[in-house]
Scaffold this motif. Structure first.
Motif, PDB file in Angstrom:
ATOM      1  N   ALA A  66       0.817  -1.219   0.000  1.00 34.69           N
ATOM      2  CA  ALA A  66       0.000   0.000   0.000  1.00 34.69           C
ATOM      3  C   ALA A  66       0.847   1.264   0.000  1.00 34.69           C
ATOM      4  O   ALA A  66       0.447   2.286  -0.569  1.00 34.69           O
ATOM      5  N   GLY A  67       2.015   1.231   0.612  1.00 34.61           N
ATOM      6  CA  GLY A  67       2.838   2.426   0.697  1.00 34.61           C
ATOM      7  C   GLY A  67       4.007   2.457  -0.255  1.00 34.61           C
ATOM      8  O   GLY A  67       4.861   3.339  -0.181  1.00 34.61           O
ATOM      9  N   LEU A  73       6.789   9.668   2.309  1.00 36.32           N
ATOM     10  CA  LEU A  73       7.334   8.916   3.438  1.00 36.32           C
ATOM     11  C   LEU A  73       8.784   9.307   3.689  1.00 36.32           C
ATOM     12  O   LEU A  73       9.519   9.645   2.765  1.00 36.32           O
ATOM     13  N   PRO A  74       9.217   9.248   4.955  1.00 38.69           N
ATOM     14  CA  PRO A  74      10.618   9.573   5.265  1.00 38.69           C
ATOM     15  C   PRO A  74      11.560   8.466   4.795  1.00 38.69           C
ATOM     16  O   PRO A  74      11.134   7.413   4.321  1.00 38.69           O
ATOM     17  N   ASN A  75      12.851   8.702   4.947  1.00 38.05           N
ATOM     18  CA  ASN A  75      13.847   7.686   4.617  1.00 38.05           C
ATOM     19  C   ASN A  75      13.661   6.468   5.509  1.00 38.05           C
ATOM     20  O   ASN A  75      13.074   6.542   6.582  1.00 38.05           O
ATOM     21  N   TYR A  76      14.222   5.356   5.084  1.00 36.43           N
ATOM     22  CA  TYR A  76      14.194   4.084   5.815  1.00 36.43           C
ATOM     23  C   TYR A  76      12.786   3.502   5.942  1.00 36.43           C
ATOM     24  O   TYR A  76      12.450   2.874   6.937  1.00 36.43           O
ATOM     25  N   CYS A  77      11.950   3.715   4.935  1.00 37.67           N
ATOM     26  CA  CYS A  77      10.623   3.136   4.925  1.00 37.67           C
ATOM     27  C   CYS A  77      10.533   2.094   3.832  1.00 37.67           C
ATOM     28  O   CYS A  77      11.017   2.281   2.728  1.00 37.67           O
ATOM     29  N   LEU A  78       9.904   1.000   4.151  1.00 40.40           N
ATOM     30  CA  LEU A  78       9.585  -0.029   3.181  1.00 40.40           C
ATOM     31  C   LEU A  78       8.060  -0.046   3.088  1.00 40.40           C
ATOM     32  O   LEU A  78       7.379  -0.655   3.911  1.00 40.40           O
ATOM     33  N   GLY A  79       7.521   0.700   2.141  1.00 42.87           N
ATOM     34  CA  GLY A  79       6.085   0.936   2.137  1.00 42.87           C
ATOM     35  C   GLY A  79       5.729   1.768   3.349  1.00 42.87           C
ATOM     36  O   GLY A  79       6.382   2.788   3.627  1.00 42.87           O
ATOM     37  N   PHE A  80       4.704   1.369   4.061  1.00 39.54           N
ATOM     38  CA  PHE A  80       4.330   2.062   5.292  1.00 39.54           C
ATOM     39  C   PHE A  80       5.012   1.488   6.530  1.00 39.54           C
ATOM     40  O   PHE A  80       4.655   1.832   7.654  1.00 39.54           O
ATOM     41  N   ILE A  81       6.000   0.633   6.341  1.00 36.34           N
ATOM     42  CA  ILE A  81       6.753   0.053   7.454  1.00 36.34           C
ATOM     43  C   ILE A  81       8.030   0.864   7.633  1.00 36.34           C
ATOM     44  O   ILE A  81       8.850   0.974   6.734  1.00 36.34           O
ATOM     45  N   TYR A  82       8.191   1.427   8.821  1.00 34.84           N
ATOM     46  CA  TYR A  82       9.381   2.262   9.100  1.00 34.84           C
ATOM     47  C   TYR A  82      10.462   1.376   9.669  1.00 34.84           C
ATOM     48  O   TYR A  82      10.287   0.700  10.691  1.00 34.84           O
ATOM     49  N   LEU A  83      11.594   1.358   8.993  1.00 35.48           N
ATOM     50  CA  LEU A  83      12.745   0.565   9.415  1.00 35.48           C
ATOM     51  C   LEU A  83      13.761   1.508  10.054  1.00 35.48           C
ATOM     52  O   LEU A  83      14.539   2.144   9.369  1.00 35.48           O
ATOM     53  N   GLN A  84      13.743   1.600  11.342  1.00 36.63           N
ATOM     54  CA  GLN A  84      14.645   2.512  12.053  1.00 36.63           C
ATOM     55  C   GLN A  84      16.083   2.053  11.883  1.00 36.63           C
ATOM     56  O   GLN A  84      16.383   0.883  12.098  1.00 36.63           O
TER      57      GLN A  84
END
Length: 85
Positions: A66-67, A73-84
């Protein structure tokens, strides 16, 4: 055999739809159904808990799709999943 598969698939889909609409876990609907079908209560609860893993994986995949390629979206995002980092 096919008939039973269709019945259980239909009941599972209906339980998932209702659980999603009401915002509750699917076990609220699946455990009573399994108990009514004659499954021991401990096995019904365990089976319901085991299905949370594939449901969670499906949710993660859905959020990624979906994302995908969303420019807001900010950096380090995989779709709507934020990978800190």
């Amino acid at each position: 055999m096919i008939f039973e598969f269709v019945i259980f698939l239909s009941i599972g889909a209906a339980a998932g739809l209702l659980a999603g609409m009401f915002g509750v876990g699917g076990g609220v609907l699946v455990v009573p159904f399994l108990q009514r079908c004659g499954v021991d209560m401990r096995k019904a609860i365990g089976s319901s808990a085991a299905f949370t893993v594939p449901v969670a994986i499906g949710g993660v995949i859905g959020y990624i799709i979906a994302g995908w390629n969303n420019p807001q979206l900010p950096n380090y995002c995989l779709g709507f999943i934020y990978l800190q980092p």
